[in-house]
Design an enzyme around this catalytic site. Structure first.
Site, mmCIF file in Angstrom:
data_model
loop_
_atom_site.group_PDB
_atom_site.id
_atom_site.type_symbol
_atom_site.label_atom_id
_atom_site.label_comp_id
_atom_site.label_asym_id
_atom_site.label_seq_id
_atom_site.Cartn_x
_atom_site.Cartn_y
_atom_site.Cartn_z
ATOM 1 C CD GLU A 3 78.043 -20.899 -9.896
ATOM 2 O OE1 GLU A 3 78.768 -21.429 -9.042
ATOM 3 O OE2 GLU A 3 78.002 -19.663 -10.058
ATOM 4 C CD GLU A 14 74.279 -10.051 3.740
ATOM 5 O OE1 GLU A 14 74.890 -10.831 2.967
ATOM 6 O OE2 GLU A 14 74.050 -10.318 4.931
#
Length: 387
Positions: free
Chosen positions: A244, A369
């Site tokens: 990706e 995060e």
């Protein structure tokens, strides 16, 4: 003339010729927050590309590609973005599932599945995230078991792009009872158009529905529709995510540059450019885009040399944060007018759509995060976070 420059001229000429006639109005259609736009036109356009041999460029020739070099692939994506050609509808099959099948699939899977991707005859979606397993993919709870030579799947996926249009879905599910975390997962290929598969669109802040919930209630797929061995799904899923982060990122940045130039022009029109704080943010945005471009070139150089470095790990964190901040900057440049819809009942301007949709950029495809944890623990070797 270098091979790359010759290819650039070929692509540029083809796009100039192709985006005429029935596709004259296709420029700029689709993309984040606008996937609902003219889907049938964009599908026809991509099949037109396939007929010209311009899909799956980086794939080996024996699988329908062109064996294009990294340089040629970068050239294609840059020219495609500069021409404002319509957003692709087959990118999940071409950039994610296809390379995964080439690397890990069986000969029969390659014969059956790759040609329809090249020809844009079958579309794919990605069945990874779940309500309790988004960025924490190892917490997948969707289950599958062999039943008379076929896999029977039950569970729920969420944030599934293009699920309403897809013919197939590659699904990460738990196939070993009692397994936890990364163990016991398998990578299944599941037909979408069957009883036992329900797709429910999720309406977003933009008023559109790029994402969907997908419910599997006893859905079936052939026992051979598994990539790799049972229980090897985590390794295959991580490889797919690696594909990706490919060369398309440089084309994406050309699109980002167009958005930034639009915001700069808007600042001139509204007089916001006279505000020293907004002017400073515009300059910082330009610098950030240049940093992204240079890092992408560095990453591609490593890939071309066969030694990709750790710089690829920061790509998603950097562009997601930059694009969200560009959306915030754009709406601040627009001023109070940005709080009023462009028309009834909920028509949005490009700036408003950019602001609202870019809020998701630091969440999907791995939240900021989680990206920081991965960089800290797996790239920098810092102590693992206490759990």
């Amino acid at each position: 003339m270098s091979r790359g420059e010759a290819f650039r001229r070929e692509v540029r000429a083809w796009l100039e010729d192709g985006l005429t006639g029935e596709f004259a109005g296709a420029r700029g259609l689709g993309g984040p927050g606008r996937e609902h736009e003219a889907f049938d036109v964009r599908l026809a356009w991509e099949r037109h590309m396939a007929a010209a041999g311009l899909t799956c460029l980086g794939w080996p020739e024996r699988y329908g590609g062109r064996d294009a070099s990294i340089e040629e692939q970068v050239v294609f994506h840059e020219e495609y973005a500069l021409a404002r050609a319509p957003a692709r509808v087959n990118h999940i099959g071409e950039n994610l599932l296809g390379p995964t099948i080439i690397a890990f699939g069986t000969d029969e899977q390659r014969r059956r599945l790759l040609p329809p991707i090249v020809a844009v005859e079958e579309l794919w979606c990605q069945g990874y995230s779940e309500p309790g397993a988004g960025s924490d993919l190892a917490n997948v709870q969707t289950r599958a078991a062999l039943d008379g030579g076929r896999w029977r799947i039950s569970g729920q996926k969420v944030w599934t792009s293009l699920a309403t249009e897809a013919d197939w879905c590659f699904v990460i599910c738990r196939t070993e009872p009692g397994s936890t975390r990364h163990r016991g997962l398998s990578y299944l290929l599941v037909p979408m158009r069957q009883n036992g598969v329900e797709v429910r669109p999720i309406v977003q802040m933009t008023g559109t529905s790029e994402f969907n919930e997908v419910f599997f209630d006893g859905a079936l797929t052939d026992g051979a529709n598994i990539v790799g061995a049972p229980g090897d799904g985590w390794r295959i899923a991580m490889a797919t995510l690696g594909f990706e982060r490919g060369v398309a990122t440089l084309g994406q940045q050309v699109g980002f540059r167009g958005e930034l130039e639009g915001v700069i022009e808007l600042a001139r029109e509204t007089g916001a450019v006279a505000d020293p704080l907004l002017r400073d943010r515009l300059v910082r945005s330009w610098i950030g885009l240049e940093v992204m471009r240079l890092n992408a070139v560095r990453t591609m150089a490593g890939v071309a040399a066969g030694a990709p470095g750790p710089e690829s790990s920061i790509s998603k964190l950097v562009w997601g944060t930059w694009h969200r901040e560009l959306g915030e900057l754009a709406i601040d440049v627009l001023g109070a007018a940005g709080m009023v819809a462009d028309g009834r009942p909920y028509d949005l301007s490009d700036v408003q759509r950019l602001y609202l949709f870019s809020r998701a950029d630091t969440i999907y495809a791995g939240s900021n995060e989680i990206q920081r944890d991965i960089i800290a623990e797996r790239v920098l070797g810092l102590p693992r976070e206490a759990r």
